[in-house]
Design a protein around this motif. Structure first.
Motif, PDB file in Angstrom:
ATOM      1  N   LEU A  20      -4.986   4.959  10.873  1.00  0.00           N
ATOM      2  CA  LEU A  20      -4.773   4.357  12.105  1.00  0.00           C
ATOM      3  C   LEU A  20      -5.697   4.017  13.266  1.00  0.00           C
ATOM      4  CD1 LEU A  20      -1.758   6.488  13.294  1.00  0.00           C
ATOM      5  CD2 LEU A  20      -1.458   4.147  12.524  1.00  0.00           C
ATOM      6  N   ARG A  21      -6.193   3.165  13.979  1.00  0.00           N
ATOM      7  CA  ARG A  21      -6.558   2.673  15.288  1.00  0.00           C
ATOM      8  C   ARG A  21      -5.821   3.434  16.322  1.00  0.00           C
ATOM      9  NH1 ARG A  21      -8.351  -3.334  13.737  1.00  0.00           N
ATOM     10  NH2 ARG A  21      -9.707  -3.224  11.866  1.00  0.00           N
ATOM     11  N   GLU A  22      -6.937   3.421  17.032  1.00  0.00           N
ATOM     12  CA  GLU A  22      -6.770   3.458  18.555  1.00  0.00           C
ATOM     13  C   GLU A  22      -5.546   2.003  19.271  1.00  0.00           C
ATOM     14  OE1 GLU A  22      -9.445   4.363  20.981  1.00  0.00           O
ATOM     15  OE2 GLU A  22     -11.153   5.443  20.034  1.00  0.00           O
ATOM     16  N   CYS A  29      -5.654  -0.535   5.826  1.00  0.00           N
ATOM     17  CA  CYS A  29      -6.345   0.556   4.284  1.00  0.00           C
ATOM     18  C   CYS A  29      -8.021   0.409   4.440  1.00  0.00           C
ATOM     19  CB  CYS A  29      -5.070  -0.395   3.578  1.00  0.00           C
ATOM     20  SG  CYS A  29      -6.364  -0.126   1.655  1.00  0.00           S
ATOM     21  N   ARG A  30      -8.241   1.118   3.656  1.00  0.00           N
ATOM     22  CA  ARG A  30     -10.234   0.893   3.692  1.00  0.00           C
ATOM     23  C   ARG A  30     -10.259   1.850   2.008  1.00  0.00           C
ATOM     24  NH1 ARG A  30     -11.969   4.250   9.028  1.00  0.00           N
ATOM     25  NH2 ARG A  30     -10.909   3.088  10.055  1.00  0.00           N
ATOM     26  N   THR A  41      -5.509  -4.332   6.595  1.00  0.00           N
ATOM     27  CA  THR A  41      -4.357  -3.869   6.903  1.00  0.00           C
ATOM     28  C   THR A  41      -2.835  -3.807   6.531  1.00  0.00           C
ATOM     29  OG1 THR A  41      -2.388  -4.052   8.826  1.00  0.00           O
ATOM     30  CG2 THR A  41      -3.502  -6.488   7.925  1.00  0.00           C
ATOM     31  N   THR A  42      -1.790  -2.779   6.279  1.00  0.00           N
ATOM     32  CA  THR A  42      -0.732  -2.956   5.388  1.00  0.00           C
ATOM     33  C   THR A  42       0.011  -2.910   5.558  1.00  0.00           C
ATOM     34  OG1 THR A  42      -0.059  -0.288   6.091  1.00  0.00           O
ATOM     35  CG2 THR A  42      -1.806  -0.191   4.910  1.00  0.00           C
ATOM     36  N   GLY A  43      -0.200  -3.837   7.481  1.00  0.00           N
ATOM     37  CA  GLY A  43       1.372  -4.096   7.982  1.00  0.00           C
ATOM     38  C   GLY A  43       2.403  -2.797   8.178  1.00  0.00           C
ATOM     39  N   GLU A  44       2.290  -2.032   7.816  1.00  0.00           N
ATOM     40  CA  GLU A  44       3.406  -0.745   7.655  1.00  0.00           C
ATOM     41  C   GLU A  44       2.956   0.624   8.529  1.00  0.00           C
ATOM     42  OE1 GLU A  44       5.503  -0.995   6.088  1.00  0.00           O
ATOM     43  OE2 GLU A  44       5.568  -2.398   4.283  1.00  0.00           O
ATOM     44  N   ARG A  45       3.908   0.713   9.345  1.00  0.00           N
ATOM     45  CA  ARG A  45       4.136   1.619  11.004  1.00  0.00           C
ATOM     46  C   ARG A  45       4.435   3.110   9.857  1.00  0.00           C
ATOM     47  NH1 ARG A  45       4.858  -3.034  13.461  1.00  0.00           N
ATOM     48  NH2 ARG A  45       4.065  -2.985  15.215  1.00  0.00           N
ATOM     49  N   ASP A  46       5.335   3.206   8.694  1.00  0.00           N
ATOM     50  CA  ASP A  46       5.792   4.012   7.806  1.00  0.00           C
ATOM     51  C   ASP A  46       4.539   4.279   7.200  1.00  0.00           C
ATOM     52  OD1 ASP A  46       8.243   5.842   7.289  1.00  0.00           O
ATOM     53  OD2 ASP A  46       7.212   4.631   5.266  1.00  0.00           O
TER      54      ASP A  46
END
Length: 459
Positions: A20-22, A29-30, A41-46
């Motif tokens: 998670l970024r600040e 995703c890395r 980005t995964t585009g997901e919050r879950d």
């Protein structure tokens, strides 16, 4: 790679993780491909969904690598915005060319709105065909070849950055072509029309309202310099500062007159007549093709002298020495009770927002706006074309010399002015003949007299 934080979760040790970024609730995703860490980005919050998406992205990157594609890609709009930032930084650092601004306009107005949603490595000839069609609709006309070359240069900057960042490969880069319509030669003014333009300014300024006189006077000087130097209308002159002007006098003896002894001339010495040959060099910094020097003759000297007198009550050499950092083409704001600025001790020097509308108004009021042969309207650029025409036909300046003066290529001069049969320069850029042809005091034809209707003054 930065130290792992509590918000970082490893999925495949040393190969795949999410973080998670600040100030963000979306998981990034890395993953590593050929020893190089990629990020998207995964585009997901879950967190569970983010891990599943990360695995899919990692697997897709491996498949893309095996098929000689880039392991990660980006949307065109994201890469294009990064290019715009680079171009803006180059301009701020004084390293960018004048064309940088044209690239930014092309990217912001056309490329991002039309291609923005594409993945940068998926732009193919079908996408470029869509760009061509949408661009014509947006412009409401077919673009010229020159416009397409500018857009292609901007698009290539986006592709260059994408390849540099590893978002696309050189093999997936489409070849860009420019098949726009040929640019048309702009309409010039005839000698009689130039005399009318120059000779009608004084009365037009005199009959103006008090709050319009200063800007009309500046327009006159602006037009005089454009006619005398062939500079491009706009920034080439409006960005000039007094420090960028070099003034010189090179007097030559043109004749002697025998004189009899008088009270003032007791020895009867001959009276000598000189041509003072006052010239200036404009060190143009905002040229379309980069910096250059342009020669200005008597008309430019007189115009700059008038500006220095109006704005500072100084002569030209004094303005150059005492006001080096100030812009030249400025006019004093009008102070009045109605405008609420009468309490100011000194009026500010104001930059003209645009001379195009005012110039068109001036031409229209004197029957000069529309060319009677072609039916096309003149533009400030017509003054530049008029300068080139006069230099080639009357002052016999070579195409090479004229290209240097105007900041363009010899091929462009030959392309647009080949019908004028330019010959080798005799008095390069001195312009004795053309200056005589368009002298304002030779008189103005009646058909070009002022046609405006002045409002009656209230008693």
């Amino acid at each position: 790679m930065s130290p792992r934080k509590e918000s970082t979760h490893s999925i495949i040790e040393g190969e795949l993780l999410i973080a998670l970024r600040e100030r963000s609730s979306v998981w990034q995703c890395r993953y590593r491909v050929d020893g190089v860490w990629q990020r998207t980005t995964t585009g997901e919050r879950d967190i569970k969904k983010a891990k599943e998406t990360a695995k899919k992205l990692y697997l897709e990157a491996q498949i893309r690598k095996e098929n000689n594609y880039t392991p990660i890609t980006r949307k065109f709009r994201d890469v294009a915005r990064s290019v715009v930032k680079r171009l803006e930084k180059e301009i701020e650092a004084g390293q960018g060319k004048a064309s940088n601004k044209d690239y930014i306009i092309a990217i912001d107005r056309y490329l991002i709105p039309i291609l923005g949603k594409y993945k940068i490595d998926s732009i193919d000839y079908v996408a470029l065909a869509k760009l061509d069609k949408a661009r014509i609709t947006k412009m409401r006309k077919e673009p010229t070849k020159s416009t397409l070359l500018t857009h292609n240069a901007a698009l290539n900057r986006v592709f260059d950055l994408a390849i540099e960042k590893g978002y696309m490969t050189q093999s997936s880069r489409p070849e860009l072509k420019a098949k726009g319509k040929r640019s048309e030669r702009r309409i010039e003014f005839t000698e009689a029309e130039v005399r009318a333009i120059r000779g009608s300014f004084e009365k037009w300024i005199e009959i103006a309202r008090a709050d319009s006189k200063a800007v009309r006077a500046l327009l006159r000087d602006y037009v005089e310099v454009l006619l005398d130097t062939g500079a491009r209308p706009g920034k080439e002159l409006l960005d000039l500062k007094w420090a960028q002007i070099e003034f010189s006098i090179d007097p030559i003896l043109v004749g002697k007159t025998e004189a009899k002894p008088t009270e003032d001339n007791q020895h009867g010495e001959d009276i000598e007549a000189y041509d003072w040959q006052r010239t200036v060099i404009l060190n143009i910094q905002s040229g379309k093709t980069g910096k250059r020097k342009a020669i200005g003759r008597a008309a430019t000297v007189e115009a700059l002298t008038r500006i220095a007198d109006r704005n500072y009550k100084l002569n030209l050499p004094q303005a150059i020495e005492e006001k080096p950092k100030e812009f030249i083409f400025r006019y004093k704001e009008f102070l009045s009770k109605r405008r609420g600025n009468l309490e100011k001790e000194e009026p500010k020097l104001v930059a003209p927002t645009s001379f195009v509308k005012l110039f068109n108004e001036y031409l229209k009021s004197h029957g000069l706006l529309v060319d009677p042969i072609t039916g096309k309207e003149r533009q400030p650029y017509s003054l530049r074309h008029t300068y080139a025409t006069l230099m080639l036909t009357h002052d016999k300046v070579s195409a090479h010399t004229l290209a240097k003066q105007m900041g363009t290529s010899i091929s462009m001069i030959e392309k647009h002015y080949s019908h004028l049969d330019a010959v080798k320069a005799i008095h390069q850029l001195r312009g004795e003949e053309s200056r005589q042809l368009i002298k304002a005091d030779l008189g103005v034809d009646k058909k070009y007299e002022y046609r405006g209707i002045e409002k009656k003054k209230k008693k």
